[in-house]
Design a protein around this motif. Structure first.
Motif, PDB file in Angstrom:
ATOM      1  N   GLY A 234      11.824 -38.839  15.164  1.00 33.78           N
ATOM      2  CA  GLY A 234      13.130 -39.346  14.783  1.00 33.78           C
ATOM      3  C   GLY A 234      13.065 -40.416  13.713  1.00 33.78           C
ATOM      4  O   GLY A 234      13.927 -40.502  12.835  1.00 33.78           O
ATOM      5  N   LYS A 235      12.025 -41.167  13.788  1.00 34.37           N
ATOM      6  CA  LYS A 235      11.860 -42.239  12.824  1.00 34.37           C
ATOM      7  C   LYS A 235      11.738 -41.675  11.410  1.00 34.37           C
ATOM      8  O   LYS A 235      12.326 -42.186  10.460  1.00 34.37           O
ATOM      9  N   SER A 236      10.947 -40.635  11.328  1.00 31.38           N
ATOM     10  CA  SER A 236      10.752 -40.017  10.020  1.00 31.38           C
ATOM     11  C   SER A 236      12.059 -39.424   9.509  1.00 31.38           C
ATOM     12  O   SER A 236      12.383 -39.527   8.317  1.00 31.38           O
ATOM     13  N   CYS A 237      12.813 -38.821  10.425  1.00 31.52           N
ATOM     14  CA  CYS A 237      14.098 -38.243  10.029  1.00 31.52           C
ATOM     15  C   CYS A 237      15.061 -39.329   9.555  1.00 31.52           C
ATOM     16  O   CYS A 237      15.752 -39.167   8.547  1.00 31.52           O
ATOM     17  N   ARG A 238      15.104 -40.393  10.303  1.00 33.43           N
ATOM     18  CA  ARG A 238      16.009 -41.479   9.917  1.00 33.43           C
ATOM     19  C   ARG A 238      15.653 -42.012   8.541  1.00 33.43           C
ATOM     20  O   ARG A 238      16.506 -42.239   7.677  1.00 33.43           O
ATOM     21  N   LEU A 239      14.361 -42.206   8.340  1.00 33.43           N
ATOM     22  CA  LEU A 239      13.900 -42.721   7.053  1.00 33.43           C
ATOM     23  C   LEU A 239      14.260 -41.766   5.918  1.00 33.43           C
ATOM     24  O   LEU A 239      14.716 -42.190   4.849  1.00 33.43           O
ATOM     25  N   ARG A 240      14.017 -40.491   6.176  1.00 32.33           N
ATOM     26  CA  ARG A 240      14.306 -39.506   5.136  1.00 32.33           C
ATOM     27  C   ARG A 240      15.791 -39.503   4.808  1.00 32.33           C
ATOM     28  O   ARG A 240      16.193 -39.424   3.651  1.00 32.33           O
ATOM     29  N   TRP A 241      16.602 -39.591   5.828  1.00 34.72           N
ATOM     30  CA  TRP A 241      18.037 -39.573   5.618  1.00 34.72           C
ATOM     31  C   TRP A 241      18.514 -40.838   4.921  1.00 34.72           C
ATOM     32  O   TRP A 241      19.206 -40.783   3.910  1.00 34.72           O
ATOM     33  N   THR A 242      18.111 -41.952   5.426  1.00 37.49           N
ATOM     34  CA  THR A 242      18.645 -43.205   4.888  1.00 37.49           C
ATOM     35  C   THR A 242      18.094 -43.517   3.501  1.00 37.49           C
ATOM     36  O   THR A 242      18.763 -44.152   2.695  1.00 37.49           O
ATOM     37  N   ASN A 243      16.902 -43.065   3.242  1.00 39.89           N
ATOM     38  CA  ASN A 243      16.307 -43.429   1.957  1.00 39.89           C
ATOM     39  C   ASN A 243      16.430 -42.351   0.893  1.00 39.89           C
ATOM     40  O   ASN A 243      16.142 -42.610  -0.282  1.00 39.89           O
ATOM     41  N   TYR A 244      16.778 -41.150   1.305  1.00 42.90           N
ATOM     42  CA  TYR A 244      16.741 -40.092   0.300  1.00 42.90           C
ATOM     43  C   TYR A 244      17.902 -39.108   0.376  1.00 42.90           C
ATOM     44  O   TYR A 244      18.464 -38.746  -0.651  1.00 42.90           O
ATOM     45  N   LEU A 245      18.255 -38.690   1.556  1.00 43.03           N
ATOM     46  CA  LEU A 245      19.201 -37.579   1.658  1.00 43.03           C
ATOM     47  C   LEU A 245      20.651 -38.008   1.770  1.00 43.03           C
ATOM     48  O   LEU A 245      21.557 -37.203   1.552  1.00 43.03           O
ATOM     49  N   ARG A 246      20.857 -39.217   2.124  1.00 48.29           N
ATOM     50  CA  ARG A 246      22.236 -39.700   2.270  1.00 48.29           C
ATOM     51  C   ARG A 246      23.044 -39.360   1.025  1.00 48.29           C
ATOM     52  O   ARG A 246      22.596 -39.605  -0.099  1.00 48.29           O
TER      53      ARG A 246
END
Length: 364
Positions: free
Chosen positions: A50-62
């Motif tokens: 989940g951590k990786s997903c959150r990071l990916r979302w907040t830093n790149y995919l948002r």
DNA sequence: AATTTCCCCAACCGCGAAGTT
DNA sequence: TAACTTCGCGGTTGGGGAAAT
């Protein structure tokens, strides 16, 4: 008892995200939102924690992320906020729409920090540090017309300053402060204001010199965490920053500013920027480097027509230098400049003169 | 053209605060 | 209240591309 561990790291994928993974994550969040990062990857069919997903979302995919080069406005805003908040990247990012804390942090470390170092400014404290200053490049141009001073000799072969040179430079700074006592230039200056100040007070934040500002912020916590040096920056709380009006209104000049009421929650951190001064835009009037601690009392004036101008007010603690940092057009040149142009400007910024009274050879 | 060095930045790591049971 | 997890943050790393040699 608490919940079970968020993820078993064994077997979970790491490293760069593939397009397929990105699509899965985006699709899932678009449909379900991103409430629980722990269960999200499993529900989304991702073999990530989940951590990786959150990071990916907040830093790149948002979807609201703004990508691409930072504008000058943004860069100055970062500097301003950093001078207030320190490495509170998330707090800084909160005031830069579309930018992530990670992006800002990276940009700071790879661009802004280096530039400040080249300028001789401690990127942690936003205070000048002569030991960081690449004097060879700065002085060689600024002292162009002072042929009596042997600059290469003064500087040595590079920016590695020997202690005596540092003493010289510091003495010079102090001499400007103590302009009425020029005979004290070399040996009799209070050590606390000279070399020792380099060690003890180089971290003095600009706002310390703002003791006579119109109002003072009450109740700011004392900062001790920014660095190892003494620090009494009256940092506003994050909440105060979040709630504050982003930046004060424009000030047409210093006097106006001095007579103006600052936002009460920012008095301690905002320092005005004269309207003809900007951080990036090369301005031929910019001929000054100042010890920010001198910003109010110093006789160390620039050659320009604005003797009140303070280096500190412009670069070191810059919160006010861009009253409307994201959209302003008044304080700096909009448009694209190269890194070289920025550096060039920074060099101009740090120009100063060594008075004839200073016989450099005495120090060598 | 090949190799080395430098630089950027996405991603990871570890910690502390906040939340949950 | 204690024990535990989740979340978010800041620091750091390392892969890969660009620039230099």
């Amino acid at each position: 008892m608490g919940r079970s561990p968020c993820c078993d790291k064994n077997g979970l994928k790491r490293g760069p995200w593939t397009q397929e993974e990105d699509h899965k994550l985006i699709d899932y969040i678009q449909r379900h939102g991103y409430g629980n990062w722990r269960t999200l990857p499993k529900n989304a069919g991702l073999e990530r924690c989940g951590k990786s997903c959150r990071l990916r979302w907040t830093n790149y995919l948002r979807p609201d992320i703004k990508r691409g080069k930072f504008s000058f406005d943004e860069e100055e805003t970062i500097i301003q906020l950093h001078s207030v908040l320190g490495n509170k990247w998330s707090a800084i990012a909160a005031r830069l729409p579309g930018r992530t804390d990670n992006e800002i942090k990276n940009y700071w470390n790879t661009h802004i920090r280096k530039r400040l170092l080249r300028m001789g400014i401690d990127p942690v404290t936003h205070s000048p540090r002569l030991d960081l200053l690449d004097l060879s490049s700065i002085l060689s141009s600024s002292l162009y017309n002072h042929s009596r001073t042997n600059i290469p000799r003064l500087l040595g072969v590079n920016s590695s300053l020997n202690p005596e040179l540092l003493k010289l430079a510091t003495s010079f700074m102090s001499s400007q402060r103590e302009n009425q006592n020029r005979e004290l230039l070399v040996g009799n200056v209070d050590e606390n204001q000279l070399c020792s100040s380099h060690v003890q007070n180089q971290y003095q934040p600009l706002m310390q010199s703002n003791h006579d500002l119109p109002t003072q912020v009450q109740g700011f916590p004392t900062c001790t965490s920014l660095n190892s040096g003494p620090c009494s920056i009256p940092f506003p709380s994050e909440a105060q920053l979040v709630n504050m009006d982003p930046f004060p209104s424009n000030f047409s000049d210093l006097n106006e500013w001095q007579g103006s009421a600052l936002p009460s929650n920012l008095t301690g951190v905002y320092v005005p920027l004269p309207p003809n001064y900007d951080y990036y835009g090369p301005d031929e009037h910019h001929q000054t480097v100042l010890d920010p601690s001198l910003s109010e009392t110093s006789n160390f004036q620039s050659n320009n027509s604005n003797p009140s101008f303070s280096f500190a007010a412009s670069v070191l603690s810059t919160p006010s230098s861009s009253p409307t940092p994201l959209n302003s057009s008044s304080t700096y040149i909009n448009g694209s400049c190269t890194e070289d142009e920025k550096d060039s400007y920074c060099s101009n910024l740090l120009k100063f003169e060594i008075p004839d009274i200073l016989d450099v050879n005495d120090f060598m």
